[in-house]
Design an enzyme around this catalytic site. Structure first.
Site, PDB file in Angstrom:
ATOM      1  N   ASP A  63       0.831  -1.215  -0.001  1.00 52.40           N
ATOM      2  CA  ASP A  63      -0.140   0.031  -0.056  1.00 52.40           C
ATOM      3  C   ASP A  63       0.851   1.320   0.081  1.00 52.40           C
ATOM      4  O   ASP A  63       0.383   2.417   0.491  1.00 52.40           O
ATOM      5  CB  ASP A  63      -0.755  -0.105   0.974  1.00 52.40           C
ATOM      6  CG  ASP A  63      -1.671  -1.298   1.227  1.00 52.40           C
ATOM      7  OD1 ASP A  63      -1.959  -1.792   2.264  1.00 52.40           O
ATOM      8  OD2 ASP A  63      -2.228  -1.587   0.068  1.00 52.40           O
TER       9      ASP A  63
HETATM   10  N1  LIG Z   1       2.993  -6.214  -3.270  1.00 51.47           N
HETATM   11  C1  LIG Z   1       1.602  -5.734  -3.145  1.00 51.47           C
HETATM   12  N2  LIG Z   1       0.593  -6.519  -3.111  1.00 51.47           N
HETATM   13  C2  LIG Z   1      -0.655  -5.933  -2.950  1.00 51.47           C
HETATM   14  C3  LIG Z   1      -0.859  -4.627  -2.555  1.00 51.47           C
HETATM   15  C4  LIG Z   1       0.209  -3.693  -2.344  1.00 51.47           C
HETATM   16  O1  LIG Z   1       0.100  -2.634  -2.118  1.00 51.47           O
HETATM   17  N3  LIG Z   1       1.429  -4.241  -2.637  1.00 51.47           N
HETATM   18  N4  LIG Z   1      -2.222  -4.170  -2.116  1.00 51.47           N
HETATM   19  C5  LIG Z   1      -2.977  -5.309  -1.888  1.00 51.47           C
HETATM   20  C6  LIG Z   1      -4.412  -5.090  -1.297  1.00 51.47           C
HETATM   21  N5  LIG Z   1      -4.570  -4.962   0.098  1.00 51.47           N
HETATM   22  C7  LIG Z   1      -5.043  -3.641   0.686  1.00 51.47           C
HETATM   23  O2  LIG Z   1      -5.574  -3.017  -0.115  1.00 51.47           O
HETATM   24  C8  LIG Z   1      -4.129  -6.047   0.972  1.00 51.47           C
HETATM   25  C9  LIG Z   1      -4.484  -7.355   0.465  1.00 51.47           C
HETATM   26  C10 LIG Z   1      -4.051  -8.630   1.232  1.00 51.47           C
HETATM   27  C11 LIG Z   1      -3.611  -8.275   2.509  1.00 51.47           C
HETATM   28  C12 LIG Z   1      -3.002  -9.470   3.385  1.00 51.47           C
HETATM   29  O3  LIG Z   1      -2.536  -9.505   4.379  1.00 51.47           O
HETATM   30  N6  LIG Z   1      -3.243 -10.658   2.459  1.00 51.47           N
HETATM   31  C13 LIG Z   1      -2.768 -11.760   2.959  1.00 51.47           C
HETATM   32  C14 LIG Z   1      -3.767 -13.194   2.800  1.00 51.47           C
HETATM   33  C15 LIG Z   1      -5.197 -12.824   3.619  1.00 51.47           C
HETATM   34  C16 LIG Z   1      -6.143 -13.692   2.921  1.00 51.47           C
HETATM   35  O4  LIG Z   1      -5.443 -14.819   2.413  1.00 51.47           O
HETATM   36  O5  LIG Z   1      -7.380 -13.646   3.087  1.00 51.47           O
HETATM   37  C17 LIG Z   1      -1.503 -12.314   2.344  1.00 51.47           C
HETATM   38  O6  LIG Z   1      -1.420 -12.299   1.213  1.00 51.47           O
HETATM   39  O7  LIG Z   1      -0.555 -13.083   3.093  1.00 51.47           O
HETATM   40  C18 LIG Z   1      -3.014  -6.926   2.843  1.00 51.47           C
HETATM   41  C19 LIG Z   1      -3.481  -5.920   2.138  1.00 51.47           C
HETATM   42  C20 LIG Z   1      -3.024  -6.340  -2.887  1.00 51.47           C
HETATM   43  N7  LIG Z   1      -1.799  -6.857  -3.020  1.00 51.47           N
END
Ligand SMILES: Nc1nc2c(c(=O)[nH]1)N[C@@H](CN(C=O)c1ccc(C(=O)N[C@@H](CCC(=O)O)C(=O)O)cc1)CN2
Length: 299
Positions: free
Chosen positions: A243
């Protein structure tokens, strides 16, 4: 059966068969606008729109977006690029030139929240998003029937912590190299650095807070706990910093102590949809320049 038939709009290739857009960024200095406009004039182009901005005039950066019509553009594009390259080199320009009639190809990534995806599909169907939505990718099956009702391919690629690398390999496979931009429409998986490198400044995410406040997961719960009086949404290019990528568009809405987390989410959904759609539209219209971790948006 396709339930949502795309409303026919005059295609951009019909409206502007010979229109091009140029995006230029370079160290500021005298003579840039003159050199670009002289080059276009000498090649028989008619400039229909021009906008520029100088960041920190005392030796800062210069940014320009210019639209022009050039007869027989298709057949002359390669020669035009080759000849402009000499001017670009003399001003140390980073530059791109786009044929307006070559519609951008979008891939949309979604998880379970559907409102941002629905907004993009609705605007696309209405002819307000002049791009080609090539496919939708999701880590859940929920949206398949809805997406396919628009005649758009849907790829369900499950993702777990243990399978994330393989899932991204499959995502890269189905997305391919000719996609212009990937839209994360409330896609709730963190994208790996290698995936981001593949699509540098071509992945747009909608974060459901007014960044830089409430980075990461559950921003509405964070906002409620903080007792905020304004909530918002932020569309940004995705980078390795969660983000933290260049902000493209933001908007806000007033709230009060009377709104619980569920109501903050409900109010927030409308902001998210609008903000993401604006950012996508500006990207496909070549209105966004990125410099370091900021954007210049010629809208
Ligand atoms: N490298 C990036 N990837 C993503 C970003 C970013 O800015 N840089 N934005 C996210 C969207 N997002 C908030 O807007 C967000 C999405 C997911 C997570 C998170 O902690 N996901 C976990 C899994 C959660 C699940 O399985 O339900 C994970 O990926 O380990 C935080 C913020 C989209 N991607």
């Amino acid at each position: 059966m396709e339930l949502h038939v795309k409303r026919e709009q005059p295609a951009s290739e019909e409206l502007y068969p010979d229109r091009a857009r140029m995006l230029i960024s370079c160290p500021d200095g005298p003579g840039i606008v003159a050199a670009v406009s002289r080059f276009l004039h000498e090649h028989g182009a008619n400039i229909v729109q021009s906008d520029q901005y100088t960041m920190d005039p005392s030796g800062g950066m210069f940014f320009m977006r210019i639209e022009f019509d050039l007869p027989e553009l298709e057949s002359r594009m390669e020669a035009l690029k080759a000849e402009f390259g000499e001017i670009a080199e003399s001003f140390r320009m980073d530059w791109q030139i786009f044929h307006v009639s070559h519609k951008k190809k979008l891939a949309i990534f979604v998880s379970k929240e559907d409102h941002c995806l629905v907004e993009l599909l609705w605007q696309w169907q209405a002819g307000d998003l002049d791009a080609d939505i090539a496919l939708v990718v999701s880590n859940h099956p929920d949206m398949r029937e809805y997406v396919e009702s628009f005649g758009i391919p849907y790829h369900h690629i499950p993702v777990t912590a243990d399978t994330k690398a393989e899932a991204e390999r499959r995502q890269l496979e189905v997305v391919g190299d000719d996609i212009d931009v990937i839209i994360l429409a409330r896609y709730m998986q963190i994208i790996s650095p290698s995936f981001i490198t593949h699509y540098r400044n071509r992945i747009i995410n909608i974060h459901h807070s007014f960044l830089p406040a409430f980075i990461g997961g559950n921003p509405y719960a964070q906002a409620y706990k903080r007792g905020v009086k304004i909530i918002g949404a932020t569309a940004h290019y995705v980078t390795e910093e969660l983000d933290g990528g260049p902000i493209i568009e933001q908007d806000v809405q007033r709230v009060s102590h009377r709104h619980d987390v569920g109501e903050l989410k409900r109010i927030g959904r409308t902001i998210e949809r609008v903000v993401l759609a604006r950012a996508v539209k500006w990207h496909i219209e070549d209105r966004i320049l990125v410099h370091e971790n900021k954007t210049v948006v010629f809208n």
